[in-house]
Design a protein around this motif. Sequence first.
Motif, PDB file in Angstrom:
ATOM      1  N   VAL A 262      35.275  89.037  33.681  1.00 24.03           N
ATOM      2  CA  VAL A 262      35.022  90.450  33.419  1.00 24.03           C
ATOM      3  C   VAL A 262      34.238  90.587  32.115  1.00 24.03           C
ATOM      4  CG1 VAL A 262      37.093  91.285  34.605  1.00 24.03           C
ATOM      5  CG2 VAL A 262      37.193  90.805  32.180  1.00 24.03           C
ATOM      6  N   VAL A 263      33.504  91.686  32.023  1.00 21.69           N
ATOM      7  CA  VAL A 263      32.808  92.052  30.799  1.00 21.69           C
ATOM      8  C   VAL A 263      33.384  93.393  30.373  1.00 21.69           C
ATOM      9  CG1 VAL A 263      30.599  92.663  29.766  1.00 21.69           C
ATOM     10  CG2 VAL A 263      30.718  90.821  31.451  1.00 21.69           C
ATOM     11  N   LEU A 264      33.828  93.474  29.120  1.00 19.06           N
ATOM     12  CA  LEU A 264      34.413  94.699  28.599  1.00 19.06           C
ATOM     13  C   LEU A 264      33.415  95.401  27.688  1.00 19.06           C
ATOM     14  CD1 LEU A 264      37.977  93.420  27.626  1.00 19.06           C
ATOM     15  CD2 LEU A 264      37.288  94.615  29.712  1.00 19.06           C
ATOM     16  N   ASP A 265      33.247  96.688  27.885  1.00 15.37           N
ATOM     17  CA  ASP A 265      32.407  97.521  27.036  1.00 15.37           C
ATOM     18  C   ASP A 265      33.339  98.509  26.344  1.00 15.37           C
ATOM     19  OD1 ASP A 265      30.494  99.083  25.806  1.00 15.37           O
ATOM     20  OD2 ASP A 265      29.827 100.047  27.661  1.00 15.37           O
ATOM     21  N   THR A 266      33.660  98.234  25.087  1.00 17.51           N
ATOM     22  CA  THR A 266      34.581  99.077  24.335  1.00 17.51           C
ATOM     23  C   THR A 266      33.804 100.219  23.696  1.00 17.51           C
ATOM     24  OG1 THR A 266      35.935  97.137  23.859  1.00 17.51           O
ATOM     25  CG2 THR A 266      36.307  99.078  22.489  1.00 17.51           C
TER      26      THR A 266
ATOM     27  N   GLU B 272      39.944 108.377  21.028  1.00 19.30           N
ATOM     28  CA  GLU B 272      40.376 107.475  22.093  1.00 19.30           C
ATOM     29  C   GLU B 272      39.506 106.229  22.052  1.00 19.30           C
ATOM     30  OE1 GLU B 272      39.959 109.416  25.853  1.00 19.30           O
ATOM     31  OE2 GLU B 272      41.687 110.725  25.528  1.00 19.30           O
ATOM     32  N   ILE B 273      40.127 105.081  22.167  1.00 18.27           N
ATOM     33  CA  ILE B 273      39.396 103.841  22.379  1.00 18.27           C
ATOM     34  C   ILE B 273      39.479 103.589  23.873  1.00 18.27           C
ATOM     35  CG2 ILE B 273      39.269 101.373  21.917  1.00 18.27           C
ATOM     36  CD1 ILE B 273      40.651 101.929  19.235  1.00 18.27           C
ATOM     37  N   ARG B 274      38.312 103.459  24.494  1.00 17.49           N
ATOM     38  CA  ARG B 274      38.238 103.264  25.937  1.00 17.49           C
ATOM     39  C   ARG B 274      37.424 102.003  26.215  1.00 17.49           C
ATOM     40  NH1 ARG B 274      40.278 107.705  28.368  1.00 17.49           N
ATOM     41  NH2 ARG B 274      39.588 106.981  30.388  1.00 17.49           N
ATOM     42  N   GLN B 275      37.578 101.471  27.411  1.00 16.68           N
ATOM     43  CA  GLN B 275      36.800 100.312  27.840  1.00 16.68           C
ATOM     44  C   GLN B 275      36.318 100.511  29.265  1.00 16.68           C
ATOM     45  OE1 GLN B 275      39.538  97.013  27.262  1.00 16.68           O
ATOM     46  NE2 GLN B 275      38.578  96.496  25.316  1.00 16.68           N
ATOM     47  N   GLN B 276      35.061 100.137  29.460  1.00 19.11           N
ATOM     48  CA  GLN B 276      34.541 100.027  30.814  1.00 19.11           C
ATOM     49  C   GLN B 276      34.681  98.561  31.190  1.00 19.11           C
ATOM     50  OE1 GLN B 276      30.542 101.591  30.598  1.00 19.11           O
ATOM     51  NE2 GLN B 276      31.231 103.542  31.444  1.00 19.11           N
ATOM     52  N   VAL B 277      35.271  98.304  32.350  1.00 18.53           N
ATOM     53  CA  VAL B 277      35.504  96.935  32.818  1.00 18.53           C
ATOM     54  C   VAL B 277      34.514  96.656  33.952  1.00 18.53           C
ATOM     55  CG1 VAL B 277      37.192  95.334  33.778  1.00 18.53           C
ATOM     56  CG2 VAL B 277      37.952  97.168  32.238  1.00 18.53           C
ATOM     57  N   HIS B 278      33.655  95.676  33.706  1.00 18.94           N
ATOM     58  CA  HIS B 278      32.667  95.256  34.708  1.00 18.94           C
ATOM     59  C   HIS B 278      33.126  93.909  35.263  1.00 18.94           C
ATOM     60  CE1 HIS B 278      29.695  98.227  33.175  1.00 18.94           C
ATOM     61  NE2 HIS B 278      30.311  97.995  32.034  1.00 18.94           N
ATOM     62  N   ARG B 279      33.463  93.861  36.527  1.00 16.30           N
ATOM     63  CA  ARG B 279      33.900  92.611  37.154  1.00 16.30           C
ATOM     64  C   ARG B 279      32.678  91.842  37.644  1.00 16.30           C
ATOM     65  NH1 ARG B 279      38.918  93.171  36.589  1.00 16.30           N
ATOM     66  NH2 ARG B 279      40.061  95.072  36.977  1.00 16.30           N
ATOM     67  N   LEU B 280      32.722  90.527  37.449  1.00 21.40           N
ATOM     68  CA  LEU B 280      31.613  89.667  37.857  1.00 21.40           C
ATOM     69  C   LEU B 280      32.009  88.762  39.012  1.00 21.40           C
ATOM     70  CD1 LEU B 280      30.390  88.429  34.334  1.00 21.40           C
ATOM     71  CD2 LEU B 280      29.558  90.380  35.644  1.00 21.40           C
ATOM     72  N   ARG B 281      31.049  88.486  39.852  1.00 21.87           N
ATOM     73  CA  ARG B 281      31.197  87.460  40.888  1.00 21.87           C
ATOM     74  C   ARG B 281      29.864  86.716  40.932  1.00 21.87           C
ATOM     75  NH1 ARG B 281      33.231  89.158  46.514  1.00 21.87           N
ATOM     76  NH2 ARG B 281      35.208  89.138  45.423  1.00 21.87           N
ATOM     77  N   ASP B 282      29.930  85.417  40.738  1.00 24.33           N
ATOM     78  CA  ASP B 282      28.728  84.577  40.673  1.00 24.33           C
ATOM     79  C   ASP B 282      27.741  85.088  39.625  1.00 24.33           C
ATOM     80  OD1 ASP B 282      29.673  82.880  42.699  1.00 24.33           O
ATOM     81  OD2 ASP B 282      28.860  84.208  44.249  1.00 24.33           O
TER      82      ASP B 282
ATOM     83  N   ALA C 232      27.075  88.136  38.682  1.00 23.71           N
ATOM     84  CA  ALA C 232      26.519  89.470  38.905  1.00 23.71           C
ATOM     85  C   ALA C 232      27.664  90.478  39.008  1.00 23.71           C
ATOM     86  CB  ALA C 232      25.696  89.498  40.185  1.00 23.71           C
ATOM     87  N   GLN C 233      27.375  91.724  38.664  1.00 24.83           N
ATOM     88  CA  GLN C 233      28.401  92.756  38.756  1.00 24.83           C
ATOM     89  C   GLN C 233      28.859  92.899  40.196  1.00 24.83           C
ATOM     90  OE1 GLN C 233      27.821  96.337  36.528  1.00 24.83           O
ATOM     91  NE2 GLN C 233      29.024  97.538  37.964  1.00 24.83           N
ATOM     92  N   HIS C 234      30.177  92.997  40.350  1.00 24.21           N
ATOM     93  CA  HIS C 234      30.763  93.102  41.677  1.00 24.21           C
ATOM     94  C   HIS C 234      31.796  94.222  41.662  1.00 24.21           C
ATOM     95  CE1 HIS C 234      32.196  91.806  45.586  1.00 24.21           C
ATOM     96  NE2 HIS C 234      33.435  91.876  45.133  1.00 24.21           N
TER      97      HIS C 234
END
Length: 158
Positions: A62-66, A128-138, A140-142
């Motif tokens: 995963v990639v987190l964008d805080t 508020e501290i928030r995060q966008q969670v980007h899940r990766l597969r191979d 690339a964003q999935h």
Amino acid sequence: MQDRPTERPPAGGLGRFGIVLRLTVTAVFLGILLTAQLGRHDDWFPLGMLGQYGVARDPDGVVLDTYLVGRFADGRIERIEMRADTVGMTRVEMEVALPELEQDPSRLALLEATYEAQHPGTDLAALEIRQQVHRLRDGAQHGPVEDRLVLAWTGETG
């Protein structure tokens, strides 16, 4: 009379102007790179904090964008840029300090005070501290991006 051959600079050689130009361009580029590194300018991509490239990502991780959201006393809700000159902390510093902030959310009062000092006339009621969670597969964003609340803090005015 014999013709004397005309002297020419060696083929492929730089003249004085070319050397000065190359040295100037190099000095300017190195100055910008050094300023971006020492000033911790995350938004100067690709010249900003190069440490972000120091660790390989898991291609199936995963990639987190805080990010930071401000809730103002007048009811406005806005995303606040996390920079040293805006809230006194960069995004990277926020991510490193997150465990301590979760232990003691009142530390966010310093960010509120810094923001209000930099923006006279504003009144932050909550952060508020928030995060966008980007899940990766191979690699690339999935799937959809997940937005999650990490920490909420309400000031004295909220």
